[in-house]
Design a protein around this motif. Sequence first.
Motif, mmCIF file in Angstrom:
data_model
loop_
_atom_site.group_PDB
_atom_site.id
_atom_site.type_symbol
_atom_site.label_atom_id
_atom_site.label_comp_id
_atom_site.label_asym_id
_atom_site.label_seq_id
_atom_site.Cartn_x
_atom_site.Cartn_y
_atom_site.Cartn_z
ATOM 1 N N SER A 1 0.811 -1.216 0.000
ATOM 2 C CA SER A 1 0.000 0.000 0.000
ATOM 3 C C SER A 1 0.847 1.270 0.000
ATOM 4 N N VAL A 2 2.183 1.131 0.049
ATOM 5 C CA VAL A 2 3.102 2.256 -0.164
ATOM 6 C C VAL A 2 4.147 1.784 -1.165
ATOM 7 N N ARG A 3 4.256 2.499 -2.286
ATOM 8 C CA ARG A 3 5.190 2.102 -3.334
ATOM 9 C C ARG A 3 6.157 3.251 -3.609
ATOM 10 N N PHE A 4 7.360 2.909 -4.067
ATOM 11 C CA PHE A 4 8.426 3.897 -4.196
ATOM 12 C C PHE A 4 8.948 3.959 -5.628
ATOM 13 N N SER A 5 9.217 5.185 -6.076
ATOM 14 C CA SER A 5 9.782 5.402 -7.405
ATOM 15 C C SER A 5 11.271 5.073 -7.403
ATOM 16 N N ASP A 6 11.749 4.533 -8.524
ATOM 17 C CA ASP A 6 13.180 4.280 -8.621
ATOM 18 C C ASP A 6 13.971 5.561 -8.914
ATOM 19 N N ASP A 7 13.292 6.712 -8.987
ATOM 20 C CA ASP A 7 13.986 7.994 -9.124
ATOM 21 C C ASP A 7 14.487 8.527 -7.781
ATOM 22 N N LEU A 8 14.016 7.944 -6.674
ATOM 23 C CA LEU A 8 14.384 8.450 -5.348
ATOM 24 C C LEU A 8 15.811 8.042 -5.011
ATOM 25 N N PRO A 9 16.641 8.961 -4.526
ATOM 26 C CA PRO A 9 18.029 8.614 -4.180
ATOM 27 C C PRO A 9 18.099 7.811 -2.888
ATOM 28 N N SER A 10 19.209 7.141 -2.669
ATOM 29 C CA SER A 10 19.379 6.325 -1.471
ATOM 30 C C SER A 10 19.281 7.164 -0.195
ATOM 31 N N SER A 11 19.733 8.420 -0.247
ATOM 32 C CA SER A 11 19.657 9.288 0.931
ATOM 33 C C SER A 11 18.210 9.545 1.343
ATOM 34 N N TRP A 12 17.315 9.530 0.368
ATOM 35 C CA TRP A 12 15.893 9.754 0.688
ATOM 36 C C TRP A 12 15.374 8.619 1.567
ATOM 37 N N TYR A 13 15.724 7.373 1.246
ATOM 38 C CA TYR A 13 15.279 6.227 2.038
ATOM 39 C C TYR A 13 15.877 6.264 3.445
ATOM 40 N N GLU A 14 17.109 6.712 3.559
ATOM 41 C CA GLU A 14 17.729 6.836 4.878
ATOM 42 C C GLU A 14 16.951 7.825 5.738
ATOM 43 N N GLN A 15 16.493 8.910 5.121
ATOM 44 C CA GLN A 15 15.729 9.915 5.859
ATOM 45 C C GLN A 15 14.329 9.402 6.212
ATOM 46 N N LEU A 16 13.717 8.619 5.309
ATOM 47 C CA LEU A 16 12.391 8.062 5.608
ATOM 48 C C LEU A 16 12.470 7.120 6.808
ATOM 49 N N ALA A 17 13.560 6.385 6.923
ATOM 50 C CA ALA A 17 13.739 5.431 8.020
ATOM 51 C C ALA A 17 14.510 6.047 9.181
ATOM 52 N N SER A 18 14.332 7.339 9.412
ATOM 53 C CA SER A 18 15.141 8.060 10.393
ATOM 54 C C SER A 18 14.617 7.972 11.821
ATOM 55 N N GLU A 19 13.421 7.404 12.017
ATOM 56 C CA GLU A 19 12.852 7.338 13.368
ATOM 57 C C GLU A 19 12.374 5.930 13.667
ATOM 58 N N ARG A 20 12.340 5.606 14.943
ATOM 59 C CA ARG A 20 11.824 4.318 15.407
ATOM 60 C C ARG A 20 10.753 4.566 16.463
ATOM 61 N N LEU A 21 9.821 3.628 16.544
ATOM 62 C CA LEU A 21 8.745 3.717 17.525
ATOM 63 C C LEU A 21 9.171 3.028 18.813
ATOM 64 N N VAL A 22 9.050 3.739 19.931
ATOM 65 C CA VAL A 22 9.403 3.189 21.233
ATOM 66 C C VAL A 22 8.302 3.512 22.228
ATOM 67 N N VAL A 23 8.298 2.814 23.338
ATOM 68 C CA VAL A 23 7.381 3.104 24.446
ATOM 69 C C VAL A 23 8.214 3.594 25.622
ATOM 70 N N ARG A 24 7.965 4.821 26.027
ATOM 71 C CA ARG A 24 8.673 5.408 27.164
ATOM 72 C C ARG A 24 7.668 5.734 28.262
ATOM 73 N N TYR A 25 8.173 5.776 29.497
ATOM 74 C CA TYR A 25 7.312 6.139 30.621
ATOM 75 C C TYR A 25 7.522 7.603 30.961
ATOM 76 N N SER A 26 6.404 8.326 31.023
ATOM 77 C CA SER A 26 6.425 9.735 31.389
ATOM 78 C C SER A 26 5.462 9.949 32.539
ATOM 79 N N LYS A 27 5.994 10.412 33.668
ATOM 80 C CA LYS A 27 5.185 10.610 34.874
ATOM 81 C C LYS A 27 4.439 9.335 35.254
ATOM 82 N N GLY A 28 5.131 8.205 35.073
ATOM 83 C CA GLY A 28 4.572 6.925 35.471
ATOM 84 C C GLY A 28 3.644 6.290 34.460
ATOM 85 N N GLN A 29 3.409 6.951 33.313
ATOM 86 C CA GLN A 29 2.479 6.438 32.327
ATOM 87 C C GLN A 29 3.210 6.079 31.034
#
Length: 591
Positions: free
Chosen positions: A502-530
Amino acid sequence: MPEIETVAARALCALTPPPRLMLSDWIERNIVLPEGVSAQPGPVRLWPFQRAIADAIGDPLIERVTLVKPVRVGFTTLLTSAVASFVSNDPAPILCLLPAEADCRDYMVSDVEPIFASSPMVAEALGDDRDEGERNTLLSRRFAGGSLKVVAAKAPRNLRRHTVRVLFIDEADGMEATAEGSPIILAERRTLSYPDRKIVLGSTPVHDETSHVLRAFGQSDARIFEVPCPACGAYSEILWDQIVWDEGAPETARWRCPHCEDEISERHKAAMVEAGEWRITRPEIEGHAGFRLNALVSLHANASWAKLAIEFAGAKDDPTTLQTFVNTILGQGWRGEGSELSDEELASRAGAFGLDRLPAEVLTITAGADVQHDRVEVTFIGWDRDGTAYIIGHSIIWGQWDDDQTWTEVDQTLLTRWAHPLGGKLGVDAAVIDAGDGATMEQVQAFCTPRYRRKILAGKGASGTRAYIEASKSRTRGRRLWIVGVDSIKSALMTRIARGGSVRFSDDLPSSWYEQLASERLVVRYSKGQPQRRFERIPGRRAEALDCVVYAFAARQVVNVNFDQRAGELRQGEREQKHPARVTRSKWLDQ
């Protein structure tokens, strides 16, 4: 002797309190639903699974009641009826905690006031301003022996002033931690001075890892609603993986008994639910009744198995709509797929298409722009009828953010139209430009405001569970800012990518673009006990591509395109190119 026995029996009866009227019985005898509040106005008739929940709320030996709920099971009516019971039979300071101020006002106007007014037993209970003067407001009412206050979780200062015995919390999973901590914990602390307190918490779960209601249910006696199979008589909880239908025909949905494997049609559901029972799965827990429901036992006409199967068939291919189904129909928390993306794996999926090679399926284009101090980066996403996102290109406009020439080039870029395989040309239908940087915000808004009709919007990201995009309530010098739910979009994006397709990528996109797309990760942190779900930047990576994609996804929400009409317009453009309009030279020019 008989006379002495009769006198003794009468004396014993006088010392024995009459049997307590169960809350479910009281509700059915006294609560009336008016037209406009219910599709079936008149005296309340509780469904079998509602009765036990009501009786637990009314049981003085049960301190806490937790309900994991889907939609279409009548919890709001049950909540309001319970409030009416306390007002009439057990007056006390009562607090209702809802996520936002608008929710509080809507609850009072749409539910509490009409139901109280239509129910003779409680019609006069809340009084009015003529009786109470300035003490009564829309969200704060006094009555003999107690009070009712409805408070928004987003304003924790409202909780400091109240000490209450009865606390109702609705849609707990829509509440986020404030500067003072969890509003749920803050509200519960307001009940500590009452040994006979009552805390009722209900919510549709959202995210599995951080759900308030699922965590509370895990601390309860964990009751599940089971129904008997008409074929074998065995009791089971009706679960989604037991709903089956003929291939390609969800309207044939039926329930397969996990014991005898007979397939039971919808016509048996009402009788099954009527004979259903709640089973306590953790009997060692006392004083905390927990109930878990899904919409498969709802007797609403629009909750038939066939209609839910049709709804699922339309939602299953899009993580956004599928999550809504899982949360609101199945009453389950959503567990997103993929907490971190691989840029190399993403790049390997690139296909042979791009801005100059538009896929025939793409019928609308949106853009997302990230503003840096020396450039503006723009990602273009094409969309097909099924919601598949084709990331078709990325452009960088070099220039200082406060230079008019930079913005002239941005405008020209967003005005570009590309040849479409159906004929004609396709351009950008909407764009969101990042205005979250305080230094560049005014410049971005100045650019977007005169282009509002082209749906060029100034956006600012906001964390937490929010809509993909919504207009800010405030304006600065007539300039509107749009709030983008970046966490919601990133969650959906990660799930889409993890599922593939459901997400497709053009072969015109440079490798640096993919590095930026994958620049974050999902984590679970506790804030004020929650616990809180957060997206965190992977050290050393830039995130312009990710930000651009997020804003292009947000822009899709403001595009309302008729795909059949758009395809016809593109084909018409092809015909006009093949058969240009005939031009007749005027003889006057030769004079």
